[in-house]
Design an enzyme around this catalytic site. Sequence first.
Site, mmCIF file in Angstrom:
data_model
loop_
_atom_site.group_PDB
_atom_site.id
_atom_site.type_symbol
_atom_site.label_atom_id
_atom_site.label_comp_id
_atom_site.label_asym_id
_atom_site.label_seq_id
_atom_site.Cartn_x
_atom_site.Cartn_y
_atom_site.Cartn_z
ATOM 1 N N PRO A 137 62.471 -25.419 81.737
ATOM 2 C CA PRO A 137 63.281 -25.370 80.521
ATOM 3 C C PRO A 137 62.878 -24.249 79.555
ATOM 4 C CG PRO A 137 61.785 -27.259 80.490
ATOM 5 C CD PRO A 137 61.763 -26.692 81.880
ATOM 6 N N ASN A 138 63.899 -23.622 79.021
ATOM 7 C CA ASN A 138 63.793 -22.603 77.972
ATOM 8 C C ASN A 138 63.236 -21.255 78.449
ATOM 9 O OD1 ASN A 138 64.736 -24.386 75.820
ATOM 10 N ND2 ASN A 138 62.798 -25.441 76.115
ATOM 11 N N ARG A 184 63.622 -16.241 72.375
ATOM 12 C CA ARG A 184 62.773 -17.285 71.800
ATOM 13 C C ARG A 184 61.384 -16.732 71.454
ATOM 14 N NH1 ARG A 184 60.197 -20.997 76.711
ATOM 15 N NH2 ARG A 184 59.336 -22.217 74.998
ATOM 16 N N TYR A 226 56.241 -14.883 73.488
ATOM 17 C CA TYR A 226 56.710 -14.599 74.852
ATOM 18 C C TYR A 226 57.138 -13.141 75.058
ATOM 19 C CZ TYR A 226 56.633 -19.653 75.108
ATOM 20 O OH TYR A 226 56.215 -20.966 75.075
ATOM 21 N N ASN A 269 56.717 -22.326 86.947
ATOM 22 C CA ASN A 269 56.494 -22.378 85.494
ATOM 23 C C ASN A 269 57.355 -23.525 84.991
ATOM 24 O OD1 ASN A 269 56.270 -22.139 82.756
ATOM 25 N ND2 ASN A 269 56.534 -19.920 82.710
ATOM 26 N N ALA A 307 57.764 -26.783 79.154
ATOM 27 C CA ALA A 307 57.163 -27.922 78.439
ATOM 28 C C ALA A 307 56.995 -29.154 79.326
ATOM 29 C CB ALA A 307 58.009 -28.262 77.208
ATOM 30 N N HIS A 319 53.515 -30.478 80.322
ATOM 31 C CA HIS A 319 52.619 -31.266 79.477
ATOM 32 C C HIS A 319 52.881 -32.770 79.531
ATOM 33 C CE1 HIS A 319 51.754 -27.255 78.206
ATOM 34 N NE2 HIS A 319 52.969 -27.087 77.693
ATOM 35 N N GLU A 373 50.797 -23.227 89.656
ATOM 36 C CA GLU A 373 51.284 -23.358 88.273
ATOM 37 C C GLU A 373 51.078 -22.031 87.548
ATOM 38 O OE1 GLU A 373 48.640 -25.770 85.916
ATOM 39 O OE2 GLU A 373 50.088 -25.948 84.275
ATOM 40 N N HIS A 380 51.963 -19.787 83.744
ATOM 41 C CA HIS A 380 52.488 -19.752 82.370
ATOM 42 C C HIS A 380 52.374 -18.342 81.818
ATOM 43 C CE1 HIS A 380 52.853 -24.056 82.196
ATOM 44 N NE2 HIS A 380 51.672 -24.138 82.755
ATOM 45 N N ARG A 412 46.963 -22.669 72.191
ATOM 46 C CA ARG A 412 48.116 -22.954 71.336
ATOM 47 C C ARG A 412 48.016 -24.389 70.789
ATOM 48 N NH1 ARG A 412 53.399 -21.277 74.397
ATOM 49 N NH2 ARG A 412 54.263 -21.728 72.315
HETATM 50 C C1 DQA Z 1 55.226 -21.880 78.975
HETATM 51 C C2 DQA Z 1 54.262 -22.659 78.079
HETATM 52 C C3 DQA Z 1 54.837 -24.022 77.755
HETATM 53 O O1 DQA Z 1 53.951 -24.737 76.908
HETATM 54 C C4 DQA Z 1 56.158 -23.871 77.032
HETATM 55 O O2 DQA Z 1 56.725 -25.127 76.790
HETATM 56 C C5 DQA Z 1 57.106 -22.972 77.750
HETATM 57 C C6 DQA Z 1 56.600 -21.754 78.349
HETATM 58 C C7 DQA Z 1 54.706 -20.458 79.255
HETATM 59 O O3 DQA Z 1 55.172 -19.853 80.208
HETATM 60 O O4 DQA Z 1 53.875 -19.952 78.503
HETATM 61 O O5 DQA Z 1 58.310 -23.213 77.761
HETATM 62 O O6 DQA Z 1 55.330 -22.554 80.228
#
Ligand code: DQA
Length: 145
Positions: free
Chosen positions: A9-10, A17, A22, A73, A76, A79, A97, A99, A106
């Site tokens: 997501p996102n 964002r 990022y 990736n 969120a 978590h 995994e 990120h 953070r």
């Molecule tokens: C993320 C880190 C996560 O905590 C966050 O919710 C993201 C991006 C990263 O790539 O740094 O959406 O996975």
Amino acid sequence: MNILVLNGPNLNMIGIREPEIYGNKTYVDLENYIKELQNYYSVRIDIKQSNLEGILIDILHYGNDTYDGVILNAGAFTHYSYALYDAINSIQIPVVEVHLSDITKREEFRKVSVIRDACIGSIIGLGFNSYEEGIKLLLEEGVKK
Ligand code: DQA
């Protein structure tokens, strides 16, 4: 080797964002960056993204018969999604995994990854490079799982 890069997501919103976290590069830039690694590492890479937990799980299940490894990736979901943890444990192919940001530096809630123990490794905080390091790890370690 057939590799799946799966973004949660996102991640589709990078470039827009929180650029201070990022960066300014877009999701299309990330896709292009990852695609360029194919020739260098002599691998085939598919890239998928979803904002929905169930779709990510379906893609992982499907991936078990299609790919040799996954770079995940989970955004969120990292978590708190025990369902994703179970999905990773449900498949035989190795999952790394990754990120973009350093989740250990953070907010408190980001310091926990509930999927980490199901993965063969975790690469964080290197921006787009996290994906390249993830591919290297899959190539080095992937066959062992
Ligand atoms: C993320 C880190 C996560 O905590 C966050 O919710 C993201 C991006 C990263 O790539 O740094 O959406 O996975």
